[in-house]
Write a protein that holds these residues in place. Structure first.
Motif, PDB file in Angstrom:
ATOM      1  N   ILE A 145      -6.460  -7.494  14.961  1.00  0.00           N
ATOM      2  CA  ILE A 145      -7.565  -8.034  14.454  1.00  0.00           C
ATOM      3  C   ILE A 145      -6.762  -9.247  13.122  1.00  0.00           C
ATOM      4  O   ILE A 145      -7.138 -10.570  12.927  1.00  0.00           O
ATOM      5  N   PRO A 146      -6.044  -8.198  12.321  1.00  0.00           N
ATOM      6  CA  PRO A 146      -5.761  -9.262  10.990  1.00  0.00           C
ATOM      7  C   PRO A 146      -4.472 -10.309  11.301  1.00  0.00           C
ATOM      8  O   PRO A 146      -4.047 -11.139  11.119  1.00  0.00           O
ATOM      9  N   GLY A 147      -3.892  -9.326  12.934  1.00  0.00           N
ATOM     10  CA  GLY A 147      -2.582 -10.827  13.246  1.00  0.00           C
ATOM     11  C   GLY A 147      -3.403 -11.441  13.807  1.00  0.00           C
ATOM     12  O   GLY A 147      -2.792 -12.682  13.866  1.00  0.00           O
ATOM     13  N   GLY A 148      -4.258 -11.390  14.843  1.00  0.00           N
ATOM     14  CA  GLY A 148      -5.105 -12.451  15.076  1.00  0.00           C
ATOM     15  C   GLY A 148      -4.698 -13.914  14.005  1.00  0.00           C
ATOM     16  O   GLY A 148      -4.942 -14.595  14.559  1.00  0.00           O
ATOM     17  N   PHE A 149      -5.344 -13.552  12.831  1.00  0.00           N
ATOM     18  CA  PHE A 149      -5.779 -13.842  11.564  1.00  0.00           C
ATOM     19  C   PHE A 149      -4.304 -14.839  11.465  1.00  0.00           C
ATOM     20  O   PHE A 149      -4.223 -16.013  11.372  1.00  0.00           O
ATOM     21  N   VAL A 150      -3.484 -14.030  11.517  1.00  0.00           N
ATOM     22  CA  VAL A 150      -2.035 -15.380  11.454  1.00  0.00           C
ATOM     23  C   VAL A 150      -1.495 -15.456  12.364  1.00  0.00           C
ATOM     24  O   VAL A 150      -1.192 -16.569  11.947  1.00  0.00           O
ATOM     25  N   ILE A 151      -1.781 -15.519  13.423  1.00  0.00           N
ATOM     26  CA  ILE A 151      -1.424 -16.412  14.375  1.00  0.00           C
ATOM     27  C   ILE A 151      -2.560 -17.589  14.499  1.00  0.00           C
ATOM     28  O   ILE A 151      -1.804 -18.599  14.438  1.00  0.00           O
ATOM     29  N   SER A 152      -3.922 -17.452  13.949  1.00  0.00           N
ATOM     30  CA  SER A 152      -4.544 -18.993  13.867  1.00  0.00           C
ATOM     31  C   SER A 152      -3.815 -19.909  12.961  1.00  0.00           C
ATOM     32  O   SER A 152      -4.047 -20.585  12.586  1.00  0.00           O
ATOM     33  N   HIS A 153      -4.289 -19.224  11.560  1.00  0.00           N
ATOM     34  CA  HIS A 153      -3.885 -19.496  10.381  1.00  0.00           C
ATOM     35  C   HIS A 153      -2.155 -20.162  10.683  1.00  0.00           C
ATOM     36  O   HIS A 153      -1.970 -21.232  10.096  1.00  0.00           O
ATOM     37  N   GLY A 250      -2.660 -23.104   5.421  1.00  0.00           N
ATOM     38  CA  GLY A 250      -2.523 -22.208   6.389  1.00  0.00           C
ATOM     39  C   GLY A 250      -1.673 -21.514   6.667  1.00  0.00           C
ATOM     40  O   GLY A 250      -1.735 -19.797   7.052  1.00  0.00           O
ATOM     41  N   ALA A 251      -0.310 -21.799   6.153  1.00  0.00           N
ATOM     42  CA  ALA A 251       0.894 -20.752   6.009  1.00  0.00           C
ATOM     43  C   ALA A 251       0.612 -19.935   4.984  1.00  0.00           C
ATOM     44  O   ALA A 251       1.133 -18.377   4.499  1.00  0.00           O
ATOM     45  N   ILE A 252       0.396 -20.407   3.682  1.00  0.00           N
ATOM     46  CA  ILE A 252      -0.005 -19.457   2.703  1.00  0.00           C
ATOM     47  C   ILE A 252      -0.583 -18.400   2.461  1.00  0.00           C
ATOM     48  O   ILE A 252      -0.966 -17.661   2.597  1.00  0.00           O
ATOM     49  N   ALA A 253      -1.647 -19.155   3.002  1.00  0.00           N
ATOM     50  CA  ALA A 253      -3.439 -18.323   3.658  1.00  0.00           C
ATOM     51  C   ALA A 253      -3.176 -17.353   4.012  1.00  0.00           C
ATOM     52  O   ALA A 253      -3.964 -16.065   4.568  1.00  0.00           O
ATOM     53  N   ALA A 254      -1.800 -17.219   5.577  1.00  0.00           N
ATOM     54  CA  ALA A 254      -1.531 -16.234   5.952  1.00  0.00           C
ATOM     55  C   ALA A 254      -0.974 -15.309   5.911  1.00  0.00           C
ATOM     56  O   ALA A 254      -1.475 -13.610   6.062  1.00  0.00           O
ATOM     57  N   PHE A 255      -0.822 -15.209   4.613  1.00  0.00           N
ATOM     58  CA  PHE A 255      -0.317 -14.046   3.653  1.00  0.00           C
ATOM     59  C   PHE A 255      -0.922 -13.048   3.337  1.00  0.00           C
ATOM     60  O   PHE A 255      -1.062 -11.854   3.767  1.00  0.00           O
ATOM     61  N   PHE A 256      -2.496 -13.603   3.269  1.00  0.00           N
ATOM     62  CA  PHE A 256      -3.900 -12.017   3.243  1.00  0.00           C
ATOM     63  C   PHE A 256      -4.215 -11.620   4.156  1.00  0.00           C
ATOM     64  O   PHE A 256      -3.796 -10.099   4.336  1.00  0.00           O
ATOM     65  N   PRO A 257      -4.246 -12.145   5.930  1.00  0.00           N
ATOM     66  CA  PRO A 257      -3.920 -10.812   6.794  1.00  0.00           C
ATOM     67  C   PRO A 257      -2.339 -10.392   6.894  1.00  0.00           C
ATOM     68  O   PRO A 257      -2.583  -9.407   7.833  1.00  0.00           O
ATOM     69  N   ALA A 258      -1.386 -11.064   7.016  1.00  0.00           N
ATOM     70  CA  ALA A 258      -0.532 -10.653   7.174  1.00  0.00           C
ATOM     71  C   ALA A 258      -0.130  -9.021   6.552  1.00  0.00           C
ATOM     72  O   ALA A 258       0.134  -7.856   7.491  1.00  0.00           O
ATOM     73  N   ILE A 259      -0.646  -9.314   5.117  1.00  0.00           N
ATOM     74  CA  ILE A 259       0.026  -7.770   5.086  1.00  0.00           C
ATOM     75  C   ILE A 259      -0.884  -7.110   5.189  1.00  0.00           C
ATOM     76  O   ILE A 259      -0.978  -5.745   4.826  1.00  0.00           O
ATOM     77  N   GLY A 260      -2.215  -7.668   5.650  1.00  0.00           N
ATOM     78  CA  GLY A 260      -3.682  -6.945   5.793  1.00  0.00           C
ATOM     79  C   GLY A 260      -3.351  -5.858   7.000  1.00  0.00           C
ATOM     80  O   GLY A 260      -3.446  -4.448   7.334  1.00  0.00           O
ATOM     81  N   VAL A 261      -2.198  -6.353   7.818  1.00  0.00           N
ATOM     82  CA  VAL A 261      -1.887  -5.531   8.980  1.00  0.00           C
ATOM     83  C   VAL A 261      -1.088  -4.460   8.658  1.00  0.00           C
ATOM     84  O   VAL A 261      -1.048  -2.930   9.284  1.00  0.00           O
ATOM     85  N   VAL A 262      -0.252  -4.342   7.700  1.00  0.00           N
ATOM     86  CA  VAL A 262      -0.154  -3.313   6.244  1.00  0.00           C
ATOM     87  C   VAL A 262      -0.310  -2.231   6.303  1.00  0.00           C
ATOM     88  O   VAL A 262      -0.733  -0.950   6.517  1.00  0.00           O
ATOM     89  N   GLY A 263      -1.612  -3.181   5.282  1.00  0.00           N
ATOM     90  CA  GLY A 263      -2.346  -1.843   4.693  1.00  0.00           C
ATOM     91  C   GLY A 263      -3.193  -0.794   5.766  1.00  0.00           C
ATOM     92  O   GLY A 263      -3.615  -0.374   5.855  1.00  0.00           O
ATOM     93  N   ARG A 264      -3.443  -1.657   7.113  1.00  0.00           N
ATOM     94  CA  ARG A 264      -4.251  -1.228   8.363  1.00  0.00           C
ATOM     95  C   ARG A 264      -3.302   0.107   9.030  1.00  0.00           C
ATOM     96  O   ARG A 264      -4.583   1.134   8.687  1.00  0.00           O
ATOM     97  N   LEU A 265      -2.235  -0.063   9.121  1.00  0.00           N
ATOM     98  CA  LEU A 265      -1.287   0.861   9.167  1.00  0.00           C
ATOM     99  C   LEU A 265      -1.438   1.916   8.081  1.00  0.00           C
ATOM    100  O   LEU A 265      -1.544   3.480   8.652  1.00  0.00           O
ATOM    101  N   SER A 266      -1.032   1.484   6.763  1.00  0.00           N
ATOM    102  CA  SER A 266      -0.720   2.602   5.833  1.00  0.00           C
ATOM    103  C   SER A 266      -2.218   3.500   5.813  1.00  0.00           C
ATOM    104  O   SER A 266      -2.001   4.731   5.368  1.00  0.00           O
ATOM    105  N   GLY A 267      -3.668   2.417   5.258  1.00  0.00           N
ATOM    106  CA  GLY A 267      -4.394   3.809   5.474  1.00  0.00           C
ATOM    107  C   GLY A 267      -4.539   4.569   5.849  1.00  0.00           C
ATOM    108  O   GLY A 267      -5.127   6.024   4.836  1.00  0.00           O
TER     109      GLY A 267
END
Length: 393
Positions: A145-153, A250-267
């Motif tokens: 889900i956050p991965g798809g946001f990164v791809i789009s942004h 979009g590239a700057i905004a992509a930091f939000f979902p990109a780090i979210g991938v790490v958050g989901r894995l580590s939660g």
């Protein structure tokens, strides 16, 4: 349960496909200035193109779960992927013709197909592993889900220069179909039908009367809303506030979902290893951090500081959100856990649906300060609910 290596092949091919499906889901948010110009609509109407798809997901979440409990989920994945592709093509043709109403309908029906694909994917991943590995596998799948946001942004502004903003829709749809081709090979000979004891009417009604279920679902409303406020408006906000091209924004905004991938894995790891499987402290902590951080975003005038803020908010948003999925299931008996999960999904998707529309109207009326203030209010509400709810058992 299937052989371990094949289980991971199923998971990773579904993960890849859903990355592209989610990219289609959020694509209008990555291209809002182009969408508004192309259709001649305001911020609220443009944001509806994201919200209406999420409304479709909310409306069909429970029916999809009921259906998938009774059929081969492998076949359902193929059918729902085909329906998503049809939605992307219809949306492209409607957008190219400037037919806003038809575009809304295409996106709504796409949401129905996507929630069916998501639920079937979770069922397949869950059924492919033993209990010790199910949580890890589902967490990996959920990073799509956050991965798809990164791809789009990152890619939607670039694709739009070649195929137009509407042309991004079928591109993501075709890529999703190609990835499902990998799943078709990996799942050959596998039939996955979920075998769950159907709860009685009394047990179903008990879940709907359970205040703990509704409290966690309320937290999902807040968490899903926060996720989509940031992902819907960050590319436009960064581009306009810092006078940058949409692609850079979009590239700057992509930091939000990109780090979210790490958050989901580590939660899940943090909850299981450091907190003895307790969910409440982490969920509460995430909302407590998000409340002031969200309000602070529009006051930041340096790109470097904004990146730090996006890394922090992106991480804590997903750490808390991903734990709500097991949290609500652990508050009820096993035979009604799926029902509780369906309630959470429905309420959460309603939050995701409403967030872009409400924030868009706030932006039109009072600017980005009001929209991020609304995000802060949601985080406060989430904190109150997390403080009041019981710990999972």
């Amino acid at each position: 349960m299937v052989e371990h290596r094949r289980g991971w092949a199923l998971t990773l091919t579904l993960w890849l496909a859903f990355n592209f499906v989610v990219a289609y889901e959020i694509a209008p948010a990555s291209l809002l200035p182009l969408v508004r110009e192309g259709l001649g609509v305001g911020a609220t109407d443009a944001s509806w193109l994201v919200s209406v798809l999420l409304l479709g997901m909310a409306a069909f979440s429970i029916p999809a779960g009921i259906l998938l409990d009774r059929i081969d989920n492998r076949r359902a994945i193929f059918l729902s992927t085909g329906a998503v592709l049809l939605s992307t093509v219809w949306a492209w043709r409607a957008a190219t013709a400037g037919a806003y109403d038809r575009l809304v309908v295409a996106r709504f029906l796409g949401g129905a197909a996507i929630v069916t694909l998501w639920t079937a994917g979770v069922n397949v991943v869950d059924g492919a592993f033993d209990r010790e590995n199910q949580g890890t596998a589902i967490a990996v799948f959920a990073t799509s889900i956050p991965g798809g946001f990164v791809i789009s942004h990152l890619t939607a502004p670039l694709l739009a220069t070649r195929v137009g903003w509407a042309g991004t829709f079928p591109v993501y749809g075709l890529l999703g179909v190609l990835a499902i081709g990998g799943f078709a090979v990996a799942s050959r000979g596998v039939s996955i039908a979920v075998d769950i004891e159907t709860p009685s009417r009394r047990e179903f009604a008990a879940v709907l009367r359970n205040p703990q279920v509704w409290a966690v679902s309320g937290m999902a409303f807040a968490a899903f809303s926060l996720n989509f406020i940031f992902n819907s408006w960050l590319p436009t906000y960064v581009a306009e506030n810092f006078s940058l091209p949409l692609g850079i924004g979009g590239a700057i905004a992509a930091f939000f979902p990109a780090i979210g991938v790490v958050g989901r894995l580590s939660g899940g790891v943090v909850s299981d290893r450091l907190f003895g499987t307790r969910r409440r402290p982490i969920v509460l902590g995430s909302f407590v951090v998000l409340a002031p951080a969200s309000v602070a975003v529009p006051f930041i005038d340096l790109v470097g500081v904004l990146l730090v803020a996006l890394i922090v908010t992106g991480f804590v948003t997903q750490v808390g959100l991903v734990l709500l999925l097991p949290y609500v299931r652990e508050l009820v008996a096993n035979n009604v856990a799926a029902t509780a999960f369906a309630v959470l999904n429905t309420v959460g998707f309603l939050g995701a649906f409403s967030a872009p529309v409400i924030s868009g109207r706030l932006i039109e009326g009072a600017g980005f300060f009001a929209a991020f203030g609304y995000a802060g209010l949601l985080a406060v509400i989430g904190s109150v609910l997390a403080w009041a709810v019981s710990e999972s058992v």
